[in-house]
Design a protein around this motif. Structure first.
Motif, PDB file in Angstrom:
ATOM      1  N   TYR A 136       2.936  11.073  -5.831  1.00  0.00           N
ATOM      2  CA  TYR A 136       2.400   9.845  -5.234  1.00  0.00           C
ATOM      3  C   TYR A 136       2.598   9.899  -3.729  1.00  0.00           C
ATOM      4  O   TYR A 136       3.706   9.717  -3.222  1.00  0.00           O
ATOM      5  CB  TYR A 136       3.104   8.615  -5.812  1.00  0.00           C
ATOM      6  CG  TYR A 136       3.183   8.610  -7.318  1.00  0.00           C
ATOM      7  CD1 TYR A 136       2.028   8.485  -8.090  1.00  0.00           C
ATOM      8  CD2 TYR A 136       4.403   8.750  -7.967  1.00  0.00           C
ATOM      9  CE1 TYR A 136       2.095   8.490  -9.474  1.00  0.00           C
ATOM     10  CE2 TYR A 136       4.481   8.755  -9.356  1.00  0.00           C
ATOM     11  CZ  TYR A 136       3.327   8.627 -10.105  1.00  0.00           C
ATOM     12  OH  TYR A 136       3.399   8.637 -11.476  1.00  0.00           O
ATOM     13  N   LYS A 137       1.491  10.121  -3.004  1.00  0.00           N
ATOM     14  CA  LYS A 137       1.592  10.294  -1.557  1.00  0.00           C
ATOM     15  C   LYS A 137       1.816   8.978  -0.816  1.00  0.00           C
ATOM     16  O   LYS A 137       2.047   8.990   0.395  1.00  0.00           O
ATOM     17  CB  LYS A 137       0.330  10.979  -1.023  1.00  0.00           C
ATOM     18  CG  LYS A 137       0.161  12.402  -1.551  1.00  0.00           C
ATOM     19  CD  LYS A 137       1.383  13.267  -1.267  1.00  0.00           C
ATOM     20  CE  LYS A 137       1.220  14.673  -1.811  1.00  0.00           C
ATOM     21  NZ  LYS A 137       2.437  15.498  -1.645  1.00  0.00           N
ATOM     22  N   ASN A 138       1.738   7.863  -1.519  1.00  0.00           N
ATOM     23  CA  ASN A 138       2.081   6.597  -0.866  1.00  0.00           C
ATOM     24  C   ASN A 138       3.510   6.165  -1.178  1.00  0.00           C
ATOM     25  O   ASN A 138       3.891   5.024  -0.928  1.00  0.00           O
ATOM     26  CB  ASN A 138       1.083   5.495  -1.206  1.00  0.00           C
ATOM     27  CG  ASN A 138       1.011   5.205  -2.706  1.00  0.00           C
ATOM     28  OD1 ASN A 138       1.543   5.949  -3.521  1.00  0.00           O
ATOM     29  ND2 ASN A 138       0.350   4.101  -3.049  1.00  0.00           N
ATOM     30  N   ILE A 139       4.312   7.089  -1.727  1.00  0.00           N
ATOM     31  CA  ILE A 139       5.745   6.862  -1.906  1.00  0.00           C
ATOM     32  C   ILE A 139       6.490   7.927  -1.104  1.00  0.00           C
ATOM     33  O   ILE A 139       6.355   9.134  -1.376  1.00  0.00           O
ATOM     34  CB  ILE A 139       6.170   6.917  -3.385  1.00  0.00           C
ATOM     35  CG1 ILE A 139       5.448   5.829  -4.186  1.00  0.00           C
ATOM     36  CG2 ILE A 139       7.675   6.773  -3.522  1.00  0.00           C
ATOM     37  CD1 ILE A 139       5.765   5.835  -5.679  1.00  0.00           C
ATOM     38  N   VAL A 140       7.240   7.496  -0.105  1.00  0.00           N
ATOM     39  CA  VAL A 140       7.971   8.393   0.791  1.00  0.00           C
ATOM     40  C   VAL A 140       9.464   8.236   0.507  1.00  0.00           C
ATOM     41  O   VAL A 140       9.939   7.129   0.221  1.00  0.00           O
ATOM     42  CB  VAL A 140       7.653   8.064   2.268  1.00  0.00           C
ATOM     43  CG1 VAL A 140       8.523   8.872   3.219  1.00  0.00           C
ATOM     44  CG2 VAL A 140       6.175   8.314   2.553  1.00  0.00           C
ATOM     45  N   LYS A 147       0.826  -1.202   0.000  1.00  0.00           N
ATOM     46  CA  LYS A 147       0.000   0.000   0.000  1.00  0.00           C
ATOM     47  C   LYS A 147       0.865   1.259   0.000  1.00  0.00           C
ATOM     48  O   LYS A 147       0.451   2.301  -0.515  1.00  0.00           O
ATOM     49  CB  LYS A 147      -0.920  -0.010   1.225  1.00  0.00           C
ATOM     50  CG  LYS A 147      -1.863  -1.199   1.278  1.00  0.00           C
ATOM     51  CD  LYS A 147      -2.577  -1.276   2.616  1.00  0.00           C
ATOM     52  CE  LYS A 147      -3.386  -2.554   2.754  1.00  0.00           C
ATOM     53  NZ  LYS A 147      -3.976  -2.705   4.109  1.00  0.00           N
ATOM     54  N   ASN A 148       2.051   1.154   0.597  1.00  0.00           N
ATOM     55  CA  ASN A 148       2.980   2.282   0.679  1.00  0.00           C
ATOM     56  C   ASN A 148       4.392   1.764   0.487  1.00  0.00           C
ATOM     57  O   ASN A 148       4.684   0.601   0.807  1.00  0.00           O
ATOM     58  CB  ASN A 148       2.902   2.967   2.048  1.00  0.00           C
ATOM     59  CG  ASN A 148       1.524   3.501   2.367  1.00  0.00           C
ATOM     60  OD1 ASN A 148       1.176   4.606   1.976  1.00  0.00           O
ATOM     61  ND2 ASN A 148       0.726   2.700   3.077  1.00  0.00           N
ATOM     62  N   ILE A 149       5.291   2.620  -0.001  1.00  0.00           N
ATOM     63  CA  ILE A 149       6.707   2.268   0.006  1.00  0.00           C
ATOM     64  C   ILE A 149       7.513   3.462   0.512  1.00  0.00           C
ATOM     65  O   ILE A 149       7.097   4.625   0.391  1.00  0.00           O
ATOM     66  CB  ILE A 149       7.236   1.806  -1.371  1.00  0.00           C
ATOM     67  CG1 ILE A 149       7.317   2.950  -2.369  1.00  0.00           C
ATOM     68  CG2 ILE A 149       6.417   0.671  -1.931  1.00  0.00           C
ATOM     69  CD1 ILE A 149       8.092   2.574  -3.627  1.00  0.00           C
ATOM     70  N   VAL A 150       8.644   3.144   1.108  1.00  0.00           N
ATOM     71  CA  VAL A 150       9.615   4.150   1.531  1.00  0.00           C
ATOM     72  C   VAL A 150      10.921   3.829   0.818  1.00  0.00           C
ATOM     73  O   VAL A 150      11.405   2.695   0.885  1.00  0.00           O
ATOM     74  CB  VAL A 150       9.820   4.146   3.058  1.00  0.00           C
ATOM     75  CG1 VAL A 150      10.848   5.210   3.448  1.00  0.00           C
ATOM     76  CG2 VAL A 150       8.506   4.393   3.793  1.00  0.00           C
ATOM     77  N   ILE A 151      11.483   4.822   0.141  1.00  0.00           N
ATOM     78  CA  ILE A 151      12.725   4.628  -0.613  1.00  0.00           C
ATOM     79  C   ILE A 151      13.873   5.244   0.169  1.00  0.00           C
ATOM     80  O   ILE A 151      13.940   6.462   0.344  1.00  0.00           O
ATOM     81  CB  ILE A 151      12.619   5.238  -2.018  1.00  0.00           C
ATOM     82  CG1 ILE A 151      11.514   4.528  -2.810  1.00  0.00           C
ATOM     83  CG2 ILE A 151      13.962   5.137  -2.753  1.00  0.00           C
ATOM     84  CD1 ILE A 151      11.199   5.169  -4.143  1.00  0.00           C
ATOM     85  N   THR A 152      14.762   4.399   0.664  1.00  0.00           N
ATOM     86  CA  THR A 152      15.964   4.830   1.387  1.00  0.00           C
ATOM     87  C   THR A 152      17.148   4.112   0.738  1.00  0.00           C
ATOM     88  O   THR A 152      17.803   3.286   1.361  1.00  0.00           O
ATOM     89  CB  THR A 152      15.866   4.475   2.882  1.00  0.00           C
ATOM     90  OG1 THR A 152      15.545   3.082   3.014  1.00  0.00           O
ATOM     91  CG2 THR A 152      14.820   5.307   3.598  1.00  0.00           C
ATOM     92  N   ALA A 153      17.407   4.454  -0.501  1.00  0.00           N
ATOM     93  CA  ALA A 153      18.340   3.683  -1.330  1.00  0.00           C
ATOM     94  C   ALA A 153      19.763   4.226  -1.312  1.00  0.00           C
ATOM     95  O   ALA A 153      20.600   3.777  -2.104  1.00  0.00           O
ATOM     96  CB  ALA A 153      17.818   3.620  -2.768  1.00  0.00           C
ATOM     97  N   GLU A 186       6.165   7.457  10.036  1.00  0.00           N
ATOM     98  CA  GLU A 186       4.957   8.251  10.274  1.00  0.00           C
ATOM     99  C   GLU A 186       4.413   8.829   8.970  1.00  0.00           C
ATOM    100  O   GLU A 186       3.188   8.832   8.750  1.00  0.00           O
ATOM    101  CB  GLU A 186       5.269   9.367  11.274  1.00  0.00           C
ATOM    102  CG  GLU A 186       5.476   8.853  12.689  1.00  0.00           C
ATOM    103  CD  GLU A 186       6.010   9.912  13.643  1.00  0.00           C
ATOM    104  OE1 GLU A 186       5.858   9.723  14.862  1.00  0.00           O
ATOM    105  OE2 GLU A 186       6.593  10.921  13.170  1.00  0.00           O
ATOM    106  N   LEU A 187       5.291   9.320   8.110  1.00  0.00           N
ATOM    107  CA  LEU A 187       4.822   9.825   6.820  1.00  0.00           C
ATOM    108  C   LEU A 187       4.117   8.727   6.031  1.00  0.00           C
ATOM    109  O   LEU A 187       3.062   8.960   5.425  1.00  0.00           O
ATOM    110  CB  LEU A 187       5.998  10.382   6.026  1.00  0.00           C
ATOM    111  CG  LEU A 187       6.642  11.674   6.555  1.00  0.00           C
ATOM    112  CD1 LEU A 187       7.868  12.040   5.708  1.00  0.00           C
ATOM    113  CD2 LEU A 187       5.646  12.822   6.582  1.00  0.00           C
ATOM    114  N   SER A 188       4.690   7.530   6.037  1.00  0.00           N
ATOM    115  CA  SER A 188       4.090   6.442   5.256  1.00  0.00           C
ATOM    116  C   SER A 188       2.763   5.984   5.844  1.00  0.00           C
ATOM    117  O   SER A 188       1.922   5.439   5.130  1.00  0.00           O
ATOM    118  CB  SER A 188       5.057   5.260   5.155  1.00  0.00           C
ATOM    119  OG  SER A 188       5.117   4.539   6.357  1.00  0.00           O
TER     120      SER A 188
END
Length: 393
Positions: free
Chosen positions: A341-345, A198-204, A367-369
């Motif tokens: 895209y608000k479901n991509i942080v 449903k959401n992703i967080v990119i910390t690459a 929290e953002l996600s």
């Protein structure tokens, strides 16, 4: 690689299992979110920005928003120590050395005073009485963040990943992300599988731009190759150099526009870790290749610094290793939603000073996600501060 019933859709996928991504996944799992942590390399590895034995921790910042954030960061580090049963922080004190009148130095002192952080100024004589290994210029000034010190980086990364898994989190390593398809449910294709969330967080980390460009976002990130240098005593066993050595930050010394930092070394017995804060631009896929002469003579700058300020050390490094930084133009982090895209942080651009803040950064990104409002003003970390952003597909 067939997907999925809805039961296989994760609440969140975190892309990148460095310290920022691992803490993000940890906080999501604490909030009972079904979380997948993806890493392109087999764990553990030394190809990004989170490996090695030690990092500095400090409240001594010129920017008050970082000083404010460090209180909770210290508490979150203590929480992880308690949960894991592993010592992750060593108090050594952190010296800040700068020429008299330096604006950054004065801002650091002002912040520590206003926030009632335990700190003190040293005269040149007081410093040399406590740390005789340092030789200062007559115009240099010194302060000490008394609770500054060292984080045990590899232990911290391993500990947070273990706690994440104990809370039911899933780690898939050795899976490089090949494609991210935005949507109400995001599809992430790796070299071995396909996942939905449903959401992703990119910390690459250093690979952030390679991941972000295909989803329409160009950020002014610069990946730097950092020489991590270790220095040997001229006379083994000299009083103070190894037994009582503090962490330190040297700011604009000898008229140079750069910073040098150091800390007691865990990696190599008998050596001290002293590095140039910054480096030369490099592709993360070619980290070990020296394809062109360095623009910044960082090792020579360090040799000059050692000769002047720490003459008890050999002025040539005994060991040189590599690390990667991902820098923004203002050296402040990116903690924000994708503009479309608000479901991509996105958590990126930690600019060589993010490790100490990673427990809180992970909390904020989680929290953002989850659609929650973080307790901190994120204005300094917004993507909109960059005029060069592009978010069109």
């Amino acid at each position: 690689m067939a997907l999925s019933s809805s039961s296989r859709v994760y609440d969140c996928i975190v892309v990148g299992a460095g310290i920022q991504g691992s803490f993000t996944a940890y906080h999501l799992a604490k909030n009972q979110k079904r979380t997948l942590l993806l890493e392109q390399f087999p764990l553990p590895h030394s190809r990004g920005s989170s490996h090695g034995q030690t990092r500095i921790i400090r409240r001594a910042y010129a920017e008050d928003f970082y000083t404010n954030m460090m209180d909770e960061s210290y508490q979150l580090w203590a929480d992880l120590e308690r949960e894991s049963g592993i010592k992750l922080y060593r108090k050594t004190g952190l010296l800040v050395i700068a020429p008299s009148g330096n604006e950054e130095f004065e801002s650091i002192c002002k912040n520590m005073e206003q926030k009632k952080i335990p700190w003190e100024r040293f005269t040149k004589d007081q410093l040399m009485a406590k740390y005789p290994e340092f030789i200062l210029n007559p115009e240099d000034v010194v302060c000490c963040d008394n609770n500054g010190g060292v984080l045990y980086a590899d232990k911290a990364l391993r500990s947070v990943q273990e706690q994440f898994q104990r809370m039911g989190g899933v780690i898939q390593d050795g899976q490089k992300v090949k494609n991210i398809k935005p949507g109400q449910v995001v599809t992430v294709t790796t070299t071995s599988d396909i996942y939905e969330a449903k959401n992703i967080v990119i910390t690459a980390g250093p690979w952030a731009q390679k991941v972000l460009s295909p989803i329409g976002l160009e950020l002014p990130l610069k990946t730097l190759r950092i020489n991590v240098c270790y220095w040997k005593e001229k006379i083994p066993g000299s009083p103070g150099l190894l037994q009582n050595f503090p962490a330190f930050l040297g700011v604009n010394l000898n008229g140079e526009e750069h910073e040098v930092y150091g800390l007691p070394c865990q990696e190599y017995p008998g050596l001290i870790k002293i590095c140039f804060h910054g480096g030369n631009e490099a592709d993360p896929e070619e980290r070990e290749l020296q394809t062109k002469p360095p623009q910044i003579p960082d090792i020579q700058i360090l040799c000059n610094f050692i000769s002047k300020y720490l003459p008890g050390l050999h002025p040539k490094p005994a060991v040189i290793e590599q690390c990667m930084y991902t820098n923004t133009p203002d050296s402040n982090f990116i903690l924000d939603y994708h503009p479309l895209y608000k479901n991509i942080v996105i958590g990126s651009g930690f600019s060589g000073h993010g490790f100490k803040l990673s427990p809180l950064v992970g909390k904020i990104l989680s929290e953002l996600s989850m659609g929650k409002e973080p307790a901190y003003d994120l204005t300094p970390f917004r993507i909109t501060r960059f005029k060069t952003q592009s978010a069109s597909l």
